[in-house]
Design a protein around this motif. Structure first.
Motif, mmCIF file in Angstrom:
data_model
loop_
_atom_site.group_PDB
_atom_site.id
_atom_site.type_symbol
_atom_site.label_atom_id
_atom_site.label_comp_id
_atom_site.label_asym_id
_atom_site.label_seq_id
_atom_site.Cartn_x
_atom_site.Cartn_y
_atom_site.Cartn_z
ATOM 1 N N HIS A 173 0.647 -0.922 0.348
ATOM 2 C CA HIS A 173 -0.071 -0.202 -0.445
ATOM 3 C C HIS A 173 0.860 0.814 -0.034
ATOM 4 O O HIS A 173 1.910 1.457 0.475
ATOM 5 C CB HIS A 173 -0.367 -0.012 1.177
ATOM 6 N N THR A 212 -1.749 -1.861 -4.191
ATOM 7 C CA THR A 212 -3.006 -0.658 -4.632
ATOM 8 C C THR A 212 -1.972 0.575 -4.604
ATOM 9 O O THR A 212 -1.094 1.213 -2.948
ATOM 10 C CB THR A 212 -3.729 -0.840 -3.252
ATOM 11 N N THR A 221 -9.084 2.004 -6.918
ATOM 12 C CA THR A 221 -9.975 1.792 -6.191
ATOM 13 C C THR A 221 -10.753 2.676 -6.968
ATOM 14 O O THR A 221 -11.848 2.249 -6.084
ATOM 15 C CB THR A 221 -8.752 3.169 -4.864
ATOM 16 N N THR A 238 -11.483 -8.752 -3.271
ATOM 17 C CA THR A 238 -9.825 -7.771 -2.681
ATOM 18 C C THR A 238 -9.715 -9.028 -2.608
ATOM 19 O O THR A 238 -8.304 -9.825 -3.779
ATOM 20 C CB THR A 238 -9.926 -7.295 -2.001
#
Length: 423
Positions: free
Chosen positions: A125, A147, A186, A404
């Motif tokens: 992330h 992400t 996202t 996910t």
């Protein structure tokens, strides 16, 4: 004759619980929200980890040790462990100063996974986590998803010379995008930006951020309201210029019966010394609305739902917003949202159904859309109810975790197919 690669390969990962490593170098799920570098990503990582654990997986979140007193591991909740990685000094640093410590972070991951056993899959992330994870995943041949949460190209476009990101950020983000197995974007706007960066569209799955629909709900405690003003507007989030608080203050001049609460930033006792608060107070003074603007500072997490419920309209006028969790939290509490039409807010806020989308940077449009809602309580209630329904159908953490996991298992199955082809 059927080629060997066409034979179905039974995946051992299809149903069994997975050991998952979520890497979030600066955004700890244990952090206090509202600071300059503590916001939506912290919430996302914490809630995603918990929702994946609810699905039976074992989750470890790897984040940088930023205080000497922190233990090596902490239990966030059943099924989720937070592992504090020693990389750089054990003190809080701005995230834009962490890049020199990512090699140490990567080496620690590599060594730890070699000694303790590797996870089934790595999900990084933010871009610096991606760099560290990619180095370790390549060395150990682990599947990896990434992400971004925010992209350097967008930040540079909007901030220009004020962009404090390291100069190498955009090139590093391209390297991560091509090096990982899958990007978990996202919102649709992020995929379009990745394509402009040169990444193929089919390398990304769109999985939105989520919201805790039990914690954020229409019923429950409501923050106290005085009688001095007919309406309450609320802006909630990190107190940084791109979030658009100055725009909300400017718009307030055209909304005479409303007060504006700005939640976020330093603790309340430090507000007077905060440069951004001083700047915004000057904007309010110039607009003639200083008496109608209240700065709350950092708000404890357990008070946020009640604060949202106390508002007639929630404002989200960011210059740019990679996703934006506050609109979801407001909608989950059945509060209408007026948001700038940027980033993920274009996906989450349904214009004239759950709120209004307005052009970014346009204080008059923000004021007009807000005034329209304040003038009609029936419309506000209808938008609020529609927002709650939209959140329940699309943005609950169980739905987000399931989507996910589908990306995870798709990557694992693809790796097995490749392995089967090679054998």
């Amino acid at each position: 004759m059927t080629p060997p690669t066409a034979r179905p390969i039974r995946s051992p990962h299809r149903t069994r619980p997975l050991s998952l490593a979520l890497v979030s170098e600066h955004a700890s799920p244990l952090a206090t929200l509202g600071g300059v570098d503590a916001g939506g990503q912290n919430v996302h990582v914490a809630c995603l980890a918990g929702a994946l654990a609810d699905r039976g997986h074992r989750v470890t979140v790897y984040t940088r040790r930023d205080a000497r007193a922190l233990p090596t591991t902490s239990r966030l909740r059943p099924g989720v462990t937070v592992h504090h990685v020693p990389a750089g000094p054990a003190e809080q640093l701005p995230k834009d100063e962490l890049l020199p410590h990512m090699r140490e972070f990567a080496y620690y991951l590599m060594q730890h996974w070699q000694e303790a056993g590797p996870p089934d899959l790595v999900h990084s992330h933010f871009w610096m986590s991606g760099l560290a994870s990619l180095a370790a995943a390549r060395e150990l041949r682990l599947p990896m998803l990434h992400t971004y949460h925010a992209l350097g190209t967008v930040k540079r476009r909007h901030q220009g010379a004020d962009d404090t990101s390291p100069p190498s950020r955009i090139d590093c983000e391209r390297e991560i995008g091509f090096g990982c197995d899958r990007v978990v974007a996202t919102c649709r706007d992020e995929v379009a930006e990745l394509v402009r960066m040169g990444l193929p569209e089919d390398r990304a799955d769109v999985v939105p951020c989520g919201v805790d629909t039990e914690r954020f709900r229409p019923d429950g405690p409501v923050a106290e309201r005085g009688t001095a003003y007919r309406h309450r507007l609320l802006q909630l989030g990190r107190l940084v210029p791109r979030k658009g608080a100055a725009l909300s203050i400017t718009a307030l001049a055209d909304l005479p019966d409303a007060e504006l609460l700005i939640a976020g930033g330093p603790p309340p006792d430090l507000l007077d010394s905060d440069p951004e608060v001083r700047r915004l107070r000057a904007v309010a003074q110039g607009a003639g609305v200083l008496d109608r603007v209240r700065f709350l500072g950092a708000v404890p997490c357990d008070r946020v739902p009640g604060l949202l419920r106390s508002a007639d309209v929630v404002l989200c006028p960011a210059d740019y917003e990679p996703f934006g969790i506050v609109p979801l939290e407001a909608m989950a509490c059945s509060r209408p949202v007026v948001a700038s039409a940027v980033g993920g807010q274009q996906d989450t806020v349904a214009d004239r159904e759950t709120g209004r989308l307005v052009p970014p940077g346009d204080a008059r449009a923000l004021a007009a859309a807000t005034a329209e809602l304040l003038a009609d309580g029936t419309v506000r209630r209808a938008y609020g109810a529609a927002g709650r329904r939209r959140v329940l159908s699309r943005y609950g953490w169980p739905q987000v975790a399931a989507a996910t996991e589908r990306s995870y298992r798709s990557v694992l199955a693809g790796r097995l197919v490749v392995a089967g082809t090679r054998t």
